[in-house]
Scaffold this active site. Structure first.
Site, PDB file in Angstrom:
ATOM      1  CG  ASP A  89      18.342  13.473  -2.044  1.00 21.75           C
ATOM      2  OD1 ASP A  89      17.209  13.446  -2.551  1.00 21.75           O
ATOM      3  OD2 ASP A  89      18.703  12.671  -1.178  1.00 21.75           O
ATOM      4  CG  PHE A  93      23.528   8.940  -0.634  1.00 26.18           C
ATOM      5  CD1 PHE A  93      24.893   8.717  -0.723  1.00 26.18           C
ATOM      6  CD2 PHE A  93      22.897   8.725   0.586  1.00 26.18           C
ATOM      7  CE1 PHE A  93      25.622   8.296   0.390  1.00 26.18           C
ATOM      8  CE2 PHE A  93      23.618   8.300   1.691  1.00 26.18           C
ATOM      9  CZ  PHE A  93      24.987   8.091   1.592  1.00 26.18           C
ATOM     10  N   GLY A 221      30.129  12.049  -2.406  1.00 25.29           N
ATOM     11  CA  GLY A 221      30.934  10.850  -2.167  1.00 25.29           C
ATOM     12  C   GLY A 221      31.982  10.998  -1.091  1.00 25.29           C
ATOM     13  CG  ASP A 271      23.127  17.486   3.315  1.00 25.07           C
ATOM     14  OD1 ASP A 271      24.038  17.524   2.476  1.00 25.07           O
ATOM     15  OD2 ASP A 271      22.578  16.430   3.672  1.00 25.07           O
ATOM     16  CB  CYS A 309      21.108  27.956  24.110  1.00 24.53           C
ATOM     17  SG  CYS A 309      20.314  27.364  22.593  1.00 24.53           S
ATOM     18  CB  CYS A 311      17.149  26.719  20.981  1.00 21.36           C
ATOM     19  SG  CYS A 311      17.079  25.519  22.316  1.00 21.36           S
ATOM     20  CB  CYS A 314      18.061  26.649  25.897  1.00 17.10           C
ATOM     21  SG  CYS A 314      19.061  25.221  25.461  1.00 17.10           S
ATOM     22  CG  HIS A 340      19.967  22.527  22.033  1.00 17.57           C
ATOM     23  ND1 HIS A 340      20.260  23.746  22.610  1.00 17.57           N
ATOM     24  CD2 HIS A 340      21.163  21.878  21.860  1.00 17.57           C
ATOM     25  CE1 HIS A 340      21.578  23.824  22.795  1.00 17.57           C
ATOM     26  NE2 HIS A 340      22.145  22.704  22.348  1.00 17.57           N
TER      27      HIS A 340
HETATM   28 ZN   LIG Z   1      19.177  25.428  23.154  1.00 13.18          ZN
END
Ligand SMILES: [Zn+2]
Length: 376
Positions: A89, A93, A221, A271, A309, A311, A314, A340
Protein backbone atom coordinates in the site's frame (compact mmCIF):
# COMPACT_ATOMS: atom_id res chain seq x y z
CA UNK A 1 -0.88 -8.46 -18.87
CA UNK A 2 -4.58 -8.48 -17.80
CA UNK A 3 -6.78 -10.91 -19.68
CA UNK A 4 -10.43 -11.65 -19.01
CA UNK A 5 -10.93 -15.43 -19.03
CA UNK A 6 -14.70 -15.43 -18.54
CA UNK A 7 -17.45 -12.94 -17.77
CA UNK A 8 -20.73 -13.80 -16.06
CA UNK A 9 -22.85 -10.66 -15.79
CA UNK A 10 -20.45 -8.08 -14.37
CA UNK A 11 -18.46 -10.73 -12.48
CA UNK A 12 -15.23 -11.60 -14.23
CA UNK A 13 -12.54 -14.24 -13.93
CA UNK A 14 -9.28 -12.76 -15.23
CA UNK A 15 -5.55 -13.48 -15.31
CA UNK A 16 -3.10 -10.80 -14.24
CA UNK A 17 0.49 -11.57 -15.26
CA UNK A 18 3.39 -9.94 -13.44
CA UNK A 19 7.16 -10.51 -13.21
CA UNK A 20 6.45 -12.53 -10.05
CA UNK A 21 3.89 -14.79 -11.66
CA UNK A 22 0.25 -14.86 -12.73
CA UNK A 23 -2.64 -14.11 -10.39
CA UNK A 24 -6.10 -15.54 -11.04
CA UNK A 25 -8.79 -13.02 -10.14
CA UNK A 26 -11.05 -12.46 -8.26
CA UNK A 27 -8.32 -12.79 -5.63
CA UNK A 28 -8.05 -12.17 -1.91
CA UNK A 29 -4.66 -10.73 -0.91
CA UNK A 30 -3.40 -12.05 2.43
CA UNK A 31 -2.38 -9.14 4.65
CA UNK A 32 1.13 -9.30 6.11
CA UNK A 33 1.40 -5.87 7.66
CA UNK A 34 5.07 -5.83 8.71
CA UNK A 35 6.20 -8.47 6.18
CA UNK A 36 4.49 -11.26 8.14
CA UNK A 37 0.88 -12.42 8.56
CA UNK A 38 0.05 -11.72 12.21
CA UNK A 39 -0.48 -14.98 14.13
CA UNK A 40 2.91 -16.60 13.47
CA UNK A 41 2.08 -17.52 9.86
CA UNK A 42 5.16 -17.88 7.62
CA UNK A 43 5.44 -17.58 3.85
CA UNK A 44 5.95 -21.36 3.73
CA UNK A 45 2.47 -21.67 5.31
CA UNK A 46 0.99 -19.40 2.65
CA UNK A 47 1.97 -21.99 0.05
CA UNK A 48 -0.16 -24.55 1.95
CA UNK A 49 -3.30 -22.41 2.07
CA UNK A 50 -3.52 -21.24 -1.54
CA UNK A 51 -2.28 -17.66 -1.16
CA UNK A 52 -1.66 -16.06 -4.55
CA UNK A 53 -0.57 -12.61 -3.47
CA UNK A 54 0.63 -11.08 -0.21
CA UNK A 55 0.11 -7.47 0.88
CA UNK A 56 2.59 -5.54 3.02
CA UNK A 57 2.32 -2.09 4.55
CA UNK A 58 4.68 0.61 3.32
CA UNK A 59 4.30 2.79 6.41
CA UNK A 60 5.09 -0.02 8.85
CA UNK A 61 8.14 -1.20 6.89
CA UNK A 62 9.38 2.37 6.44
CA UNK A 63 9.25 2.95 10.21
CA UNK A 64 10.67 -0.50 11.05
CA UNK A 65 13.07 -1.99 9.90
CA UNK A 66 13.36 0.84 7.33
CA UNK A 67 13.02 0.46 3.56
CA UNK A 68 16.75 1.17 3.06
CA UNK A 69 17.52 -1.92 5.15
CA UNK A 70 15.08 -4.01 3.11
CA UNK A 71 16.69 -2.73 -0.11
CA UNK A 72 20.18 -3.65 1.15
CA UNK A 73 18.83 -7.15 1.85
CA UNK A 74 17.62 -7.51 -1.74
CA UNK A 75 14.00 -6.32 -1.47
CA UNK A 76 10.87 -7.65 0.21
CA UNK A 77 10.64 -10.89 -1.80
CA UNK A 78 14.09 -12.01 -0.74
CA UNK A 79 13.72 -10.59 2.79
CA UNK A 80 10.57 -12.59 3.60
CA UNK A 81 11.34 -15.50 1.24
CA UNK A 82 8.27 -15.24 -1.00
CA UNK A 83 8.58 -15.36 -4.78
CA UNK A 84 4.94 -14.72 -5.73
CA UNK A 85 3.39 -11.26 -6.20
CA UNK A 86 3.42 -8.70 -3.37
CA UNK A 87 1.33 -5.54 -3.29
CA UNK A 88 2.44 -2.68 -1.06
CA UNK A 89 0.00 0.00 0.00
CA UNK A 90 1.15 3.61 -0.26
CA UNK A 91 1.43 4.30 3.45
CA UNK A 92 -1.24 6.97 3.10
CA UNK A 93 -3.96 5.13 4.97
CA UNK A 94 -1.71 4.52 8.02
CA UNK A 95 -0.34 8.06 7.90
CA UNK A 96 -3.89 9.39 8.08
CA UNK A 97 -5.25 6.86 10.58
CA UNK A 98 -2.38 5.85 12.91
CA UNK A 99 -0.05 8.77 13.26
CA UNK A 100 -0.58 11.77 15.46
CA UNK A 101 -0.10 15.46 14.75
CA UNK A 102 -0.30 15.21 10.98
CA UNK A 103 -0.29 18.23 8.75
CA UNK A 104 -1.39 17.92 5.12
CA UNK A 105 0.29 20.24 2.62
CA UNK A 106 0.44 20.28 -1.18
CA UNK A 107 3.90 18.66 -1.04
CA UNK A 108 2.77 15.82 1.25
CA UNK A 109 2.10 14.99 4.90
CA UNK A 110 4.14 15.75 8.01
CA UNK A 111 3.45 13.35 10.88
CA UNK A 112 4.93 11.67 13.93
CA UNK A 113 5.87 7.98 13.89
CA UNK A 114 3.59 5.78 16.04
CA UNK A 115 6.66 3.79 17.15
CA UNK A 116 9.05 6.44 18.48
CA UNK A 117 7.30 9.73 17.80
CA UNK A 118 9.99 11.01 15.42
CA UNK A 119 8.92 13.48 12.74
CA UNK A 120 8.48 11.99 9.27
CA UNK A 121 7.52 13.56 5.95
CA UNK A 122 5.80 11.52 3.25
CA UNK A 123 4.63 12.79 -0.11
CA UNK A 124 3.99 11.07 -3.47
CA UNK A 125 7.73 10.91 -4.32
CA UNK A 126 8.72 9.54 -0.90
CA UNK A 127 5.99 6.88 -1.04
CA UNK A 128 7.18 5.75 -4.49
CA UNK A 129 10.82 5.72 -3.33
CA UNK A 130 9.98 3.60 -0.29
CA UNK A 131 7.91 1.17 -2.37
CA UNK A 132 10.70 1.00 -4.97
CA UNK A 133 13.17 0.13 -2.20
CA UNK A 134 10.78 -2.57 -0.97
CA UNK A 135 10.57 -3.72 -4.62
CA UNK A 136 7.00 -4.99 -4.44
CA UNK A 137 5.23 -6.25 -7.55
CA UNK A 138 2.47 -3.63 -7.35
CA UNK A 139 2.88 -0.19 -5.76
CA UNK A 140 -0.12 1.87 -4.73
CA UNK A 141 -0.44 5.59 -5.39
CA UNK A 142 -0.13 7.97 -2.43
CA UNK A 143 -3.56 9.43 -1.73
CA UNK A 144 -5.59 10.98 1.01
CA UNK A 145 -8.34 8.77 2.36
CA UNK A 146 -10.79 11.50 3.42
CA UNK A 147 -13.03 10.68 6.41
CA UNK A 148 -16.29 8.98 5.26
CA UNK A 149 -18.38 11.73 6.81
CA UNK A 150 -16.28 14.67 5.56
CA UNK A 151 -18.26 17.53 4.01
CA UNK A 152 -18.48 17.98 0.26
CA UNK A 153 -16.12 20.97 0.07
CA UNK A 154 -13.40 19.11 1.95
CA UNK A 155 -13.80 16.00 -0.23
CA UNK A 156 -13.61 18.06 -3.45
CA UNK A 157 -10.34 19.73 -2.40
CA UNK A 158 -8.91 16.44 -1.12
CA UNK A 159 -9.74 14.54 -4.34
CA UNK A 160 -8.26 17.30 -6.53
CA UNK A 161 -5.01 17.08 -4.51
CA UNK A 162 -5.05 13.25 -4.75
CA UNK A 163 -5.23 13.61 -8.56
CA UNK A 164 -2.24 15.99 -8.58
CA UNK A 165 -0.40 13.58 -6.29
CA UNK A 166 -1.18 10.70 -8.69
CA UNK A 167 0.51 12.51 -11.59
CA UNK A 168 3.58 12.98 -9.36
CA UNK A 169 3.50 9.28 -8.33
CA UNK A 170 3.42 8.20 -11.98
CA UNK A 171 6.35 10.45 -12.97
CA UNK A 172 8.41 9.33 -9.96
CA UNK A 173 7.69 5.63 -10.53
CA UNK A 174 8.81 6.01 -14.15
CA UNK A 175 12.05 7.67 -13.00
CA UNK A 176 12.72 5.03 -10.32
CA UNK A 177 12.03 2.07 -12.64
CA UNK A 178 14.70 3.44 -15.02
CA UNK A 179 17.46 3.71 -12.39
CA UNK A 180 20.29 1.14 -12.72
CA UNK A 181 20.11 -0.08 -9.08
CA UNK A 182 16.32 -0.53 -8.91
CA UNK A 183 15.52 -4.05 -7.69
CA UNK A 184 12.22 -4.37 -9.60
CA UNK A 185 12.34 -2.19 -12.74
CA UNK A 186 8.94 -3.64 -13.73
CA UNK A 187 7.14 -2.36 -10.64
CA UNK A 188 3.49 -1.64 -11.44
CA UNK A 189 1.46 1.32 -10.21
CA UNK A 190 -2.24 1.30 -9.30
CA UNK A 191 -4.18 4.57 -8.96
CA UNK A 192 -6.85 5.05 -6.29
CA UNK A 193 -10.36 6.43 -6.72
CA UNK A 194 -11.59 8.61 -3.85
CA UNK A 195 -14.59 10.84 -3.20
CA UNK A 196 -16.16 9.52 0.02
CA UNK A 197 -19.91 8.91 -0.49
CA UNK A 198 -20.35 11.53 -3.25
CA UNK A 199 -21.09 9.54 -6.40
CA UNK A 200 -20.57 12.43 -8.83
CA UNK A 201 -17.15 13.30 -7.34
CA UNK A 202 -16.15 9.62 -7.50
CA UNK A 203 -17.27 9.25 -11.14
CA UNK A 204 -15.48 12.43 -12.25
CA UNK A 205 -12.34 11.28 -10.42
CA UNK A 206 -12.58 7.78 -11.99
CA UNK A 207 -12.65 9.39 -15.46
CA UNK A 208 -9.62 11.58 -14.67
CA UNK A 209 -7.46 8.75 -13.34
CA UNK A 210 -8.46 6.42 -16.19
CA UNK A 211 -6.91 8.93 -18.60
CA UNK A 212 -3.61 8.55 -16.75
CA UNK A 213 -3.22 4.97 -18.05
CA UNK A 214 -2.09 3.16 -14.93
CA UNK A 215 -1.57 -0.59 -14.48
CA UNK A 216 -4.68 -1.01 -12.35
CA UNK A 217 -7.28 0.94 -10.39
CA UNK A 218 -8.38 0.76 -6.79
CA UNK A 219 -11.50 2.07 -5.10
CA UNK A 220 -10.33 3.49 -1.78
CA UNK A 221 -11.98 5.19 1.14
CA UNK A 222 -14.78 2.64 1.54
CA UNK A 223 -15.59 0.44 4.55
CA UNK A 224 -14.66 3.41 6.74
CA UNK A 225 -18.05 4.18 8.27
CA UNK A 226 -20.64 4.19 5.46
CA UNK A 227 -23.32 1.47 5.27
CA UNK A 228 -22.86 -1.68 3.17
CA UNK A 229 -25.66 -0.52 0.86
CA UNK A 230 -23.89 2.83 0.29
CA UNK A 231 -20.67 0.95 -0.42
CA UNK A 232 -22.33 -1.32 -3.01
CA UNK A 233 -23.98 1.69 -4.67
CA UNK A 234 -20.64 3.47 -4.99
CA UNK A 235 -18.95 0.39 -6.46
CA UNK A 236 -21.82 0.08 -8.95
CA UNK A 237 -21.46 3.74 -9.91
CA UNK A 238 -17.66 3.81 -10.19
CA UNK A 239 -16.68 0.50 -11.85
CA UNK A 240 -18.27 1.33 -15.26
CA UNK A 241 -16.00 4.42 -15.40
CA UNK A 242 -12.80 2.46 -14.81
CA UNK A 243 -11.15 0.66 -17.76
CA UNK A 244 -12.40 -2.90 -18.25
CA UNK A 245 -9.00 -4.05 -19.52
CA UNK A 246 -7.29 -3.29 -16.18
CA UNK A 247 -7.78 -4.89 -12.75
CA UNK A 248 -10.10 -3.26 -10.19
CA UNK A 249 -9.18 -3.44 -6.51
CA UNK A 250 -11.56 -2.71 -3.63
CA UNK A 251 -9.31 -1.68 -0.75
CA UNK A 252 -9.78 -3.03 2.76
CA UNK A 253 -12.97 -5.02 2.07
CA UNK A 254 -14.27 -7.09 3.71
CA UNK A 255 -16.62 -9.81 4.97
CA UNK A 256 -17.30 -12.86 2.75
CA UNK A 257 -20.70 -11.31 1.90
CA UNK A 258 -19.05 -7.97 0.95
CA UNK A 259 -16.67 -9.82 -1.39
CA UNK A 260 -19.47 -11.84 -3.02
CA UNK A 261 -21.41 -8.61 -3.69
CA UNK A 262 -18.38 -6.69 -4.99
CA UNK A 263 -17.35 -9.51 -7.36
CA UNK A 264 -20.89 -9.28 -8.73
CA UNK A 265 -20.15 -5.61 -9.52
CA UNK A 266 -16.89 -6.29 -11.37
CA UNK A 267 -14.17 -6.15 -8.68
CA UNK A 268 -10.99 -8.29 -9.04
CA UNK A 269 -8.73 -7.65 -6.02
CA UNK A 270 -9.54 -7.62 -2.31
CA UNK A 271 -7.65 -7.34 0.96
CA UNK A 272 -8.81 -7.24 4.55
CA UNK A 273 -7.50 -7.91 8.04
CA UNK A 274 -10.74 -9.67 9.11
CA UNK A 275 -9.67 -13.31 8.59
CA UNK A 276 -6.35 -12.91 10.41
CA UNK A 277 -7.63 -10.53 13.12
CA UNK A 278 -10.75 -12.62 13.82
CA UNK A 279 -8.65 -15.79 13.79
CA UNK A 280 -6.39 -14.40 16.48
CA UNK A 281 -9.48 -13.93 18.64
CA UNK A 282 -10.85 -17.44 18.02
CA UNK A 283 -13.57 -16.22 15.65
CA UNK A 284 -13.71 -18.64 12.74
CA UNK A 285 -15.38 -18.49 9.34
CA UNK A 286 -17.25 -21.56 8.15
CA UNK A 287 -19.72 -22.21 5.35
CA UNK A 288 -22.43 -22.17 8.03
CA UNK A 289 -21.48 -18.81 9.52
CA UNK A 290 -18.94 -17.64 12.07
CA UNK A 291 -18.18 -19.60 15.23
CA UNK A 292 -16.43 -18.46 18.43
CA UNK A 293 -14.17 -21.22 19.73
CA UNK A 294 -14.10 -19.65 23.21
CA UNK A 295 -17.73 -20.75 23.57
CA UNK A 296 -18.04 -23.47 26.25
CA UNK A 297 -20.03 -25.72 23.93
CA UNK A 298 -16.83 -26.61 22.05
CA UNK A 299 -15.04 -27.95 25.16
CA UNK A 300 -15.63 -31.60 24.22
CA UNK A 301 -16.17 -31.06 20.49
CA UNK A 302 -13.95 -33.49 18.62
CA UNK A 303 -14.95 -32.27 15.15
CA UNK A 304 -12.58 -30.10 13.12
CA UNK A 305 -13.43 -26.37 12.82
CA UNK A 306 -15.27 -27.28 9.61
CA UNK A 307 -15.92 -30.84 8.46
CA UNK A 308 -14.36 -31.39 5.02
CA UNK A 309 -12.03 -28.35 5.24
CA UNK A 310 -8.58 -29.20 3.87
CA UNK A 311 -6.67 -26.52 5.80
CA UNK A 312 -3.70 -27.49 8.02
CA UNK A 313 -5.82 -26.96 11.18
CA UNK A 314 -8.87 -28.99 10.13
CA UNK A 315 -6.92 -31.86 8.61
CA UNK A 316 -5.45 -32.68 11.99
CA UNK A 317 -6.92 -30.94 15.04
CA UNK A 318 -10.25 -30.77 16.87
CA UNK A 319 -12.25 -27.75 18.00
CA UNK A 320 -11.72 -28.90 21.59
CA UNK A 321 -7.94 -28.93 21.22
CA UNK A 322 -7.72 -25.56 19.46
CA UNK A 323 -10.11 -24.09 22.04
CA UNK A 324 -7.79 -25.34 24.78
CA UNK A 325 -4.76 -23.77 23.04
CA UNK A 326 -6.54 -20.41 22.76
CA UNK A 327 -7.57 -20.46 26.41
CA UNK A 328 -4.04 -21.46 27.49
CA UNK A 329 -2.73 -18.59 25.32
CA UNK A 330 -0.55 -21.02 23.38
CA UNK A 331 0.59 -19.30 20.17
CA UNK A 332 -0.32 -22.43 18.19
CA UNK A 333 -4.02 -21.79 18.86
CA UNK A 334 -3.92 -18.40 17.15
CA UNK A 335 -1.81 -19.74 14.33
CA UNK A 336 -4.19 -22.62 13.52
CA UNK A 337 -7.20 -20.26 13.59
CA UNK A 338 -5.54 -17.75 11.25
CA UNK A 339 -4.53 -20.54 8.86
CA UNK A 340 -8.12 -21.82 8.76
CA UNK A 341 -9.62 -18.36 8.18
CA UNK A 342 -7.19 -17.44 5.37
CA UNK A 343 -7.77 -20.86 3.78
CA UNK A 344 -11.54 -20.21 4.00
CA UNK A 345 -11.16 -16.87 2.16
CA UNK A 346 -8.70 -18.23 -0.43
CA UNK A 347 -10.94 -21.24 -1.10
CA UNK A 348 -14.01 -19.03 -1.47
CA UNK A 349 -12.14 -17.13 -4.21
CA UNK A 350 -11.51 -20.45 -6.04
CA UNK A 351 -15.25 -21.26 -5.79
CA UNK A 352 -16.07 -17.77 -7.09
CA UNK A 353 -13.82 -18.21 -10.16
CA UNK A 354 -15.20 -21.71 -10.81
CA UNK A 355 -18.77 -20.40 -10.59
CA UNK A 356 -17.98 -17.57 -13.04
CA UNK A 357 -16.35 -20.05 -15.44
CA UNK A 358 -19.45 -22.23 -15.26
CA UNK A 359 -21.75 -19.23 -15.85
CA UNK A 360 -23.54 -19.79 -12.53
CA UNK A 361 -22.26 -16.96 -10.37
CA UNK A 362 -25.71 -15.70 -9.34
CA UNK A 363 -26.79 -19.14 -8.17
CA UNK A 364 -23.50 -19.70 -6.35
CA UNK A 365 -23.69 -16.33 -4.58
CA UNK A 366 -27.25 -16.96 -3.43
CA UNK A 367 -26.46 -20.46 -2.11
CA UNK A 368 -23.30 -19.33 -0.34
CA UNK A 369 -24.98 -16.35 1.36
CA UNK A 370 -27.98 -18.45 2.47
CA UNK A 371 -25.76 -21.19 3.85
CA UNK A 372 -23.54 -18.74 5.76
CA UNK A 373 -26.64 -17.05 7.21
CA UNK A 374 -28.20 -20.38 8.26
CA UNK A 375 -25.71 -20.76 11.13
CA UNK A 376 -26.28 -24.51 11.56
ZN1 LIG B 1 -9.99 -25.45 8.17
Amino acid sequence: MYRIVKKDGNAKHAEFTTVHGTVQTPVFMNVGTAAAIKGAVATSDLEQIGTQIELSNTYHLHVRPGDQIVKKLGGLHKFMSWDKPILTDSGGFQVFSLSSLRKIKEEGVYFNSHVDGRKIFMGPEESMQIQSNLASTIAMAFDECAPALADRGYVERSVARTTRWLARCKAEMKRLNALPDTINPDQLLFGINQGAVYEDIRIEHAKQITEMELDGYAIGGLAVGETHEQMYQIIEAVVPHLPEDKPTYLMGVGTPANILEAVDRGVDFFDCVYPSRNGRHGHLYTNYGKINLFNAKYELDERPIEIGCQCPACRRYSRAYIRHLLKAKEMLGMRLCVLHNLYFYNTMMVEIRDAIDAGRYQAYKKEKLEKMRSGS
